[in-house]
Design a protein around this motif. Structure first.
Motif, mmCIF file in Angstrom:
data_model
loop_
_atom_site.group_PDB
_atom_site.id
_atom_site.type_symbol
_atom_site.label_atom_id
_atom_site.label_comp_id
_atom_site.label_asym_id
_atom_site.label_seq_id
_atom_site.Cartn_x
_atom_site.Cartn_y
_atom_site.Cartn_z
ATOM 1 N N LYS A 2 0.616 -0.913 -0.112
ATOM 2 C CA LYS A 2 -0.282 0.559 0.296
ATOM 3 C C LYS A 2 0.926 1.529 0.239
ATOM 4 O O LYS A 2 1.855 1.151 0.978
ATOM 5 C CB LYS A 2 -0.627 0.160 1.045
ATOM 6 C CG LYS A 2 -2.270 -0.998 1.242
ATOM 7 C CD LYS A 2 -2.933 -1.024 1.969
ATOM 8 C CE LYS A 2 -3.515 -1.977 2.391
ATOM 9 N NZ LYS A 2 -5.061 -1.955 2.723
ATOM 10 N N THR A 4 1.992 5.113 1.529
ATOM 11 C CA THR A 4 1.712 5.330 2.392
ATOM 12 C C THR A 4 2.085 7.283 2.054
ATOM 13 O O THR A 4 2.804 7.504 1.456
ATOM 14 C CB THR A 4 2.503 5.082 3.420
ATOM 15 O OG1 THR A 4 3.775 5.128 3.355
ATOM 16 C CG2 THR A 4 2.101 3.665 3.903
ATOM 17 N N ILE A 16 1.569 7.314 7.293
ATOM 18 C CA ILE A 16 -0.162 6.608 7.531
ATOM 19 C C ILE A 16 -0.719 6.077 5.759
ATOM 20 O O ILE A 16 -0.295 6.861 5.189
ATOM 21 C CB ILE A 16 -1.529 7.190 7.552
ATOM 22 C CG1 ILE A 16 -2.619 6.897 7.429
ATOM 23 C CG2 ILE A 16 -1.124 8.799 6.988
ATOM 24 C CD1 ILE A 16 -3.892 8.044 8.053
ATOM 25 N N GLU A 17 -1.270 4.891 5.823
ATOM 26 C CA GLU A 17 -1.486 4.747 4.640
ATOM 27 C C GLU A 17 -2.444 5.461 4.055
ATOM 28 O O GLU A 17 -3.549 6.379 3.954
ATOM 29 C CB GLU A 17 -2.174 2.940 4.357
ATOM 30 C CG GLU A 17 -1.814 1.966 5.494
ATOM 31 C CD GLU A 17 -2.695 0.819 5.879
ATOM 32 O OE1 GLU A 17 -3.578 0.823 5.548
ATOM 33 O OE2 GLU A 17 -1.722 -0.009 5.885
ATOM 34 N N ALA A 20 -6.012 5.861 4.355
ATOM 35 C CA ALA A 20 -6.806 5.820 5.564
ATOM 36 C C ALA A 20 -6.355 6.940 5.771
ATOM 37 O O ALA A 20 -7.408 8.034 6.064
ATOM 38 C CB ALA A 20 -5.654 4.989 6.530
ATOM 39 N N CYS A 60 -0.388 3.480 18.070
ATOM 40 C CA CYS A 60 0.508 3.794 16.686
ATOM 41 C C CYS A 60 2.085 3.995 17.409
ATOM 42 O O CYS A 60 2.054 4.999 17.011
ATOM 43 C CB CYS A 60 0.145 4.443 15.724
ATOM 44 S SG CYS A 60 0.620 4.029 14.315
ATOM 45 N N ASN A 67 -2.858 2.977 9.781
ATOM 46 C CA ASN A 67 -4.127 2.142 9.173
ATOM 47 C C ASN A 67 -5.683 2.140 9.598
ATOM 48 O O ASN A 67 -6.025 2.787 10.103
ATOM 49 C CB ASN A 67 -4.255 0.850 8.576
ATOM 50 C CG ASN A 67 -4.477 -0.358 10.510
ATOM 51 O OD1 ASN A 67 -4.912 0.468 11.406
ATOM 52 N ND2 ASN A 67 -3.457 -1.213 10.948
ATOM 53 N N ILE A 68 -6.486 1.976 8.127
ATOM 54 C CA ILE A 68 -8.061 2.273 8.164
ATOM 55 C C ILE A 68 -8.407 1.548 9.402
ATOM 56 O O ILE A 68 -9.528 2.549 9.446
ATOM 57 C CB ILE A 68 -8.217 1.788 6.556
ATOM 58 C CG1 ILE A 68 -9.934 2.522 6.586
ATOM 59 C CG2 ILE A 68 -8.682 0.543 7.187
ATOM 60 C CD1 ILE A 68 -10.243 2.034 5.324
ATOM 61 N N ASP A 69 -8.363 0.782 10.103
ATOM 62 C CA ASP A 69 -8.930 -0.177 11.075
ATOM 63 C C ASP A 69 -8.812 1.488 12.341
ATOM 64 O O ASP A 69 -9.409 1.340 12.978
ATOM 65 C CB ASP A 69 -7.723 -0.913 11.424
ATOM 66 C CG ASP A 69 -8.942 -2.508 10.392
ATOM 67 O OD1 ASP A 69 -10.176 -2.248 9.808
ATOM 68 O OD2 ASP A 69 -7.776 -2.791 10.780
#
Length: 344
Positions: A2, A4, A16-17, A20, A60, A67-69
């Motif tokens: 992914k 970032t 961050i992705e 996200a 984190c 990530n999106i979660d």
């Protein structure tokens, strides 16, 4: 793999992705729009961004990618932007019915320790924030009580100042989260409750050490310890010059005992043999010098608050001292064993 992005949020950097980042950016945009028109919009938005940064730092660790979660978790914990703005308007309206429209709504403040403007524990700063009085006045009051008890030989004042401050430190929770800081200042922010008001000794000790007063005491203690270690190190190295005199003194005592009491016993003969061995004194001198150089080195580092080089000379000296002690011990045991064998 992914894509970032690197972002900065409330002064902290995060990786961050991309997907996200899109959701987080949209969420922050919705928050700004929800509070658009509110006279405290910028302040509220900044507080919410600080809260988001706080949550990200919790979930984190350094080097981990957001990530999106994690973004979904932030949205659940903080809440819907429209609901936040609506609850804030409702609170303004309810409080506005009790006061004239021309007057600024005053929200009730809660008592917290203000650790952002602390000298030691943030007690005086928190009291000043709660009562709307300059924190310096509370600090002066505590200092007056303390010095009256210390100088004026009035133990009651000293006890009152120290015990009172410690009791307030334990009783008043620290304003650590954005919500707590808003409650302490009476700000109009209705975020989801997130409080950790339990008194944790380890956390309080760490906070005290990081405070200006704690750092000052730590520096004073470091200078005192450093000067003491320099005195010990320098004195010990100078004392090494007297090692030959010690050898002669012990030999003189042994000879005096032989003249007065006759031949030495077995244990005394072994000691006499060691004393007359130059190797024993050389090894002893090496061991002493390494130890006192270690004291001198660390004393200089503590006194002047210097950083240790990457090759860690203090650790190197300590290891060398351990080796010298082992060498001296092994050599002494061997000499004693040989002497016993000859006598038997």
């Amino acid at each position: 793999m992914k894509k970032t992005e690197n972002i900065s949020l409330a002064g902290y950097s995060f990786t961050i992705e991309a997907d996200a980042y899109g959701q987080l950016e949209q969420y922050l945009k919705d928050i700004r729009q929800a509070f658009d028109g509110n006279e405290a919009a910028e302040e509220i938005t900044a507080d919410i961004e600080e809260r988001i940064s706080e949550i990200l730092r919790e979930c984190c660790p350094s080097g981990m990618v957001v990530n999106i979660d994690m973004v979904d978790n932030i949205k659940k914990r903080i809440g819907n932007p429209e609901e936040l703005a609506g609850s804030d308007v409702e609170q303004d309206n309810q409080e506005g019915t009790e006061a004239p429209a021309t007057q600024k709504t005053v929200r009730k403040r809660k008592l917290y320790r203000n650790i952002d403007e602390r000298v030691l524990g943030g007690v005086c700063s928190g009291l000043g924030m709660y009562f709307g009085i300059d924190k310096v006045l509370f600090r002066i009051a505590f200092l007056i009580l303390f010095f009256i008890g210390l100088i004026g030989d009035a133990e009651a004042f000293l006890t009152a100042a120290v015990i009172g401050y410690l009791c307030l430190w334990i009783a008043m929770p620290a304003a650590r989260t954005v919500e707590q800081k808003c409650e302490m200042k009476g700000k109009p922010v209705n975020l989801e409750n997130y409080r950790s008001k339990d008194f944790e000794l380890s956390k309080e000790v760490n906070d005290a050490l990081k405070s200006p007063a704690g750092q000052a005491f730590e520096r004073i203690g470091g200078v005192f310890l450093g000067v003491l270690m320099i005195i010990i190190g320098a004195g010990g190295l100078l004392s090494g010059m007297f090692v030959p005199a010690i050898q002669h003194f012990i030999n003189a005592e042994i000879m005096e005992e032989i003249l007065e009491w006759g031949p030495l016993e077995m244990e005394e003969q072994i000691i006499s043999g060691l004393v007359n061995e130059h190797t024993f004194w050389i090894l002893t001198l090496v061991m002493m010098c390494i130890m006192f150089i270690w004291f001198l080195y660390n004393g200089v580092m503590f006194t002047f608050n210097l950083k240790h080089p990457s090759w860690k000379p203090g650790l190197t000296l300590f290891i060398a001292w351990i080796i010298s002690v082992l060498v001296l011990g092994v050599w002494t045991i061997k000499q004693i064993a040989d002497a016993i064998t000859l006598m038997v």
